[in-house]
Design a protein around this motif. Sequence first.
Motif, PDB file in Angstrom:
ATOM      1  N   VAL A  88      -7.738 -17.446 -39.591  1.00 40.59           N
ATOM      2  CA  VAL A  88      -6.859 -18.034 -38.988  1.00 40.59           C
ATOM      3  C   VAL A  88      -6.513 -18.038 -37.455  1.00 40.59           C
ATOM      4  O   VAL A  88      -6.727 -18.891 -36.183  1.00 40.59           O
ATOM      5  N   MET A  89      -7.110 -16.368 -36.686  1.00 36.13           N
ATOM      6  CA  MET A  89      -7.456 -16.281 -35.716  1.00 36.13           C
ATOM      7  C   MET A  89      -8.121 -16.313 -34.708  1.00 36.13           C
ATOM      8  O   MET A  89      -8.091 -16.836 -33.679  1.00 36.13           O
ATOM      9  N   PHE A  90      -9.739 -17.316 -35.434  1.00 34.18           N
ATOM     10  CA  PHE A  90     -10.814 -17.651 -34.454  1.00 34.18           C
ATOM     11  C   PHE A  90     -10.589 -19.188 -34.461  1.00 34.18           C
ATOM     12  O   PHE A  90     -10.671 -19.060 -33.973  1.00 34.18           O
ATOM     13  N   LEU A  91      -9.130 -19.484 -35.214  1.00 34.55           N
ATOM     14  CA  LEU A  91      -8.948 -21.202 -35.160  1.00 34.55           C
ATOM     15  C   LEU A  91      -8.714 -20.786 -34.508  1.00 34.55           C
ATOM     16  O   LEU A  91      -7.620 -22.327 -33.680  1.00 34.55           O
ATOM     17  N   ILE A  92      -7.812 -20.681 -34.275  1.00 36.94           N
ATOM     18  CA  ILE A  92      -6.211 -20.356 -33.173  1.00 36.94           C
ATOM     19  C   ILE A  92      -7.275 -20.194 -31.384  1.00 36.94           C
ATOM     20  O   ILE A  92      -6.375 -20.310 -31.215  1.00 36.94           O
ATOM     21  N   VAL A  93      -7.727 -19.239 -31.817  1.00 37.88           N
ATOM     22  CA  VAL A  93      -8.756 -19.183 -30.324  1.00 37.88           C
ATOM     23  C   VAL A  93      -9.453 -20.489 -29.722  1.00 37.88           C
ATOM     24  O   VAL A  93      -9.363 -20.842 -28.930  1.00 37.88           O
ATOM     25  N   CYS A  94      -9.621 -21.145 -30.624  1.00 38.05           N
ATOM     26  CA  CYS A  94     -10.436 -22.837 -30.780  1.00 38.05           C
ATOM     27  C   CYS A  94      -9.261 -23.308 -30.117  1.00 38.05           C
ATOM     28  O   CYS A  94      -9.486 -24.523 -29.046  1.00 38.05           O
ATOM     29  N   ILE A  95      -9.046 -23.774 -30.382  1.00 35.98           N
ATOM     30  CA  ILE A  95      -7.422 -24.682 -30.018  1.00 35.98           C
ATOM     31  C   ILE A  95      -7.230 -24.514 -28.856  1.00 35.98           C
ATOM     32  O   ILE A  95      -6.639 -25.272 -27.926  1.00 35.98           O
ATOM     33  N   THR A  96      -6.901 -22.749 -28.969  1.00 38.65           N
ATOM     34  CA  THR A  96      -5.736 -22.686 -27.547  1.00 38.65           C
ATOM     35  C   THR A  96      -6.957 -22.735 -26.299  1.00 38.65           C
ATOM     36  O   THR A  96      -6.672 -23.156 -25.397  1.00 38.65           O
ATOM     37  N   LEU A  97      -8.570 -22.735 -26.496  1.00 39.98           N
ATOM     38  CA  LEU A  97      -9.611 -22.687 -25.667  1.00 39.98           C
ATOM     39  C   LEU A  97      -9.936 -24.453 -25.210  1.00 39.98           C
ATOM     40  O   LEU A  97      -9.861 -24.531 -23.729  1.00 39.98           O
ATOM     41  N   LEU A  98      -9.558 -25.567 -26.445  1.00 41.74           N
ATOM     42  CA  LEU A  98      -9.458 -27.061 -26.367  1.00 41.74           C
ATOM     43  C   LEU A  98      -8.264 -27.014 -25.552  1.00 41.74           C
ATOM     44  O   LEU A  98      -8.349 -27.763 -24.380  1.00 41.74           O
ATOM     45  N   LEU A  99      -6.762 -26.131 -25.058  1.00 41.29           N
ATOM     46  CA  LEU A  99      -5.690 -26.926 -24.944  1.00 41.29           C
ATOM     47  C   LEU A  99      -5.938 -26.401 -23.115  1.00 41.29           C
ATOM     48  O   LEU A  99      -5.070 -27.115 -22.473  1.00 41.29           O
ATOM     49  N   GLY A 100      -7.092 -25.960 -22.560  1.00 41.44           N
ATOM     50  CA  GLY A 100      -7.021 -25.556 -21.258  1.00 41.44           C
ATOM     51  C   GLY A 100      -7.292 -23.861 -21.251  1.00 41.44           C
ATOM     52  O   GLY A 100      -7.170 -23.826 -19.988  1.00 41.44           O
ATOM     53  N   TYR A 101      -6.930 -23.105 -21.792  1.00 42.59           N
ATOM     54  CA  TYR A 101      -5.929 -22.065 -21.367  1.00 42.59           C
ATOM     55  C   TYR A 101      -7.501 -21.179 -21.292  1.00 42.59           C
ATOM     56  O   TYR A 101      -8.526 -21.118 -21.913  1.00 42.59           O
ATOM     57  N   PRO A 102      -7.088 -20.205 -19.897  1.00 37.71           N
ATOM     58  CA  PRO A 102      -8.480 -18.993 -19.902  1.00 37.71           C
ATOM     59  C   PRO A 102      -9.189 -18.311 -21.231  1.00 37.71           C
ATOM     60  O   PRO A 102      -8.004 -18.035 -22.111  1.00 37.71           O
ATOM     61  N   VAL A 103     -10.707 -18.139 -20.480  1.00 35.09           N
ATOM     62  CA  VAL A 103     -11.210 -18.052 -22.120  1.00 35.09           C
ATOM     63  C   VAL A 103     -10.861 -16.445 -21.818  1.00 35.09           C
ATOM     64  O   VAL A 103     -10.409 -15.985 -23.260  1.00 35.09           O
ATOM     65  N   ALA A 104     -11.389 -15.609 -21.192  1.00 37.74           N
ATOM     66  CA  ALA A 104     -11.019 -14.402 -20.840  1.00 37.74           C
ATOM     67  C   ALA A 104      -9.798 -13.559 -21.989  1.00 37.74           C
ATOM     68  O   ALA A 104      -9.291 -13.248 -22.742  1.00 37.74           O
ATOM     69  N   TYR A 105      -8.356 -13.901 -21.056  1.00 36.17           N
ATOM     70  CA  TYR A 105      -7.206 -14.577 -21.719  1.00 36.17           C
ATOM     71  C   TYR A 105      -6.890 -15.005 -22.763  1.00 36.17           C
ATOM     72  O   TYR A 105      -6.176 -13.948 -23.469  1.00 36.17           O
ATOM     73  N   THR A 106      -6.974 -15.388 -23.315  1.00 31.09           N
ATOM     74  CA  THR A 106      -7.348 -15.823 -24.758  1.00 31.09           C
ATOM     75  C   THR A 106      -7.700 -15.696 -25.676  1.00 31.09           C
ATOM     76  O   THR A 106      -6.637 -14.519 -26.962  1.00 31.09           O
ATOM     77  N   LEU A 107      -8.595 -15.481 -25.356  1.00 30.10           N
ATOM     78  CA  LEU A 107      -9.236 -14.070 -26.174  1.00 30.10           C
ATOM     79  C   LEU A 107      -8.464 -12.210 -27.036  1.00 30.10           C
ATOM     80  O   LEU A 107      -8.444 -12.072 -27.772  1.00 30.10           O
ATOM     81  N   ALA A 108      -8.199 -12.255 -25.713  1.00 28.77           N
ATOM     82  CA  ALA A 108      -7.567 -10.967 -25.343  1.00 28.77           C
ATOM     83  C   ALA A 108      -6.567 -11.013 -25.693  1.00 28.77           C
ATOM     84  O   ALA A 108      -5.539 -10.283 -26.920  1.00 28.77           O
ATOM     85  N   GLY A 109      -5.283 -12.248 -25.921  1.00 24.30           N
ATOM     86  CA  GLY A 109      -4.018 -12.099 -25.958  1.00 24.30           C
ATOM     87  C   GLY A 109      -3.661 -12.068 -27.607  1.00 24.30           C
ATOM     88  O   GLY A 109      -3.058 -12.150 -28.220  1.00 24.30           O
ATOM     89  N   THR A 110      -4.756 -13.057 -27.791  1.00 23.42           N
ATOM     90  CA  THR A 110      -4.724 -13.762 -29.340  1.00 23.42           C
ATOM     91  C   THR A 110      -5.053 -12.233 -30.112  1.00 23.42           C
ATOM     92  O   THR A 110      -3.567 -12.542 -31.299  1.00 23.42           O
ATOM     93  N   ALA A 111      -5.989 -12.107 -29.891  1.00 27.74           N
ATOM     94  CA  ALA A 111      -6.062 -10.287 -30.416  1.00 27.74           C
ATOM     95  C   ALA A 111      -5.004  -9.393 -30.523  1.00 27.74           C
ATOM     96  O   ALA A 111      -4.821  -9.138 -31.699  1.00 27.74           O
ATOM     97  N   LEU A 112      -4.479  -9.303 -29.249  1.00 30.42           N
ATOM     98  CA  LEU A 112      -3.278  -8.354 -29.506  1.00 30.42           C
ATOM     99  C   LEU A 112      -2.361  -9.014 -30.472  1.00 30.42           C
ATOM    100  O   LEU A 112      -1.083  -7.914 -30.693  1.00 30.42           O
ATOM    101  N   ILE A 113      -2.299 -10.875 -30.103  1.00 36.96           N
ATOM    102  CA  ILE A 113      -0.788 -10.443 -30.339  1.00 36.96           C
ATOM    103  C   ILE A 113      -0.447 -10.588 -32.621  1.00 36.96           C
ATOM    104  O   ILE A 113       0.087 -10.033 -32.789  1.00 36.96           O
TER     105      ILE A 113
END
Length: 452
Positions: free
Chosen positions: A7-32
């Motif tokens: 689920v976390m991996f899927l949310i990362v992919c969706i967030t990246l498609l929305l145009g958010y920065p890659v590094a912050y998306t990876l770290a932020g989603t994981a920490l949440i």
Amino acid sequence: MEYLSLVMFLIVCITLLLGYPVAYTLAGTALIFAGVGAFFGVFDTAYLQAVPSRLYGIVTNQTLIAVPLFVFMGVMLEKSKVAENLLIAMGQVFGRLKSGLAISVVLVGMLLAASTGIVGATVVTMGLLSLPTMLKQGYSPAFASGAICATGTLGQIIPPSIALVLLGDVLSSAFQQAQLNMGIFSPESVSVGDLFLGALVPGMILVAMYLLYVVLFASRHIDKNVRSEHNNNQVSVNLLGALFPPLILIFVVLGSILGGYATPTEAAGVGAAGALLLALSTQQFNFTKLKEVMLSTTRVTAMVFLILIGASIFSLVFRGFGGEELIEDFFQQLPGGTFSAVLLVMVVIFLLGFILDFIEITFVVVPIVAPVLLAMGVDPIWLGIMIAVNLQTSFLTPPFGFALFYLRGVAPANVQTTHIYKGVIPFIIIQLLLLIGLAIWPNLVTWLPSIL
């Protein structure tokens, strides 16, 4: 709990498609996810205690120091008009052939790939320099666009490639992790030099296939009445002057790595110094240009390391949720065993290549799947080259291929997006044929590293 990792991996992919920065998306989603998981007692926060040591390992990694040096070398060569001089000289040499300019584009793209290793820079440079000339000489927009996009992506596979440097570092860690999982303690590892050796034969085969296609089919896409007159003596002088300096630089950098005389980092330092000397010798060096090169190098390097930091946090949380065990169990249950597992990974990486750059895929996907595949007996060098060629193919595939966007940004108005999509299809087929060939004959990759 294991399914939370997916689920976390899927949310990362969706967030990246929305145009958010890659590094912050990876770290932020994981920490949440880690925080929520710890609150509900399904995540062990001890995994996050490894973050400082991971970050320290990243910034002190000797192999990764090669990244800014290779980027500096590539950008400096781009700014010093090495590509422009090469293209003009090659065009003069092959100008009498109907497909001469297209042959020149492939050969210059190969040399640029070996000297810069930066896909975006190569596609943009070749698009600005050669696309208007090809159109002027009667080449169809589709054929010209396809040739430029395809040759621009050669930087993924032809060493010294930044993609192979990053893959080498990740696969080395994955190989050690796979051995630990199997209870094996061995000093053996996967080096960047091994990947460079493994990429040489597939890279040259790919260039040969491109040239064969160009020679056989270019005449169908150009004005057959185009002729160019050249002075033979002047052509020889131009070719030697344009070809000799970058070839010497490539030989010194690549030869020192493959011969075992220098590490990739040391060779990258030599390459950066050599690029400076080339710029000085061609009178293309000044402090304004040096400032531009250093700023560009800093941006790329900061992006790479920031993504690597975010990916390290993501992989720790993914492992903390049991994602690695979930993938291992899934691969083990696949019908067809190792073949099916590798095929599935290649398909997933190909699809992710539409939305993620090779850096994100290398730092996020490869650390997740590589230890499992290596534990199943897959050769790490072969796996690395297959991933590199696969990513190269995905970067060409419509409608999301990165190389297509790079060229679209610099192409003339009369070159439509559909022309670019149509032009790359034959080259995609060629790359898929290479992938199939490497799958059937893995010795094409492993033979050279095994004897050197």
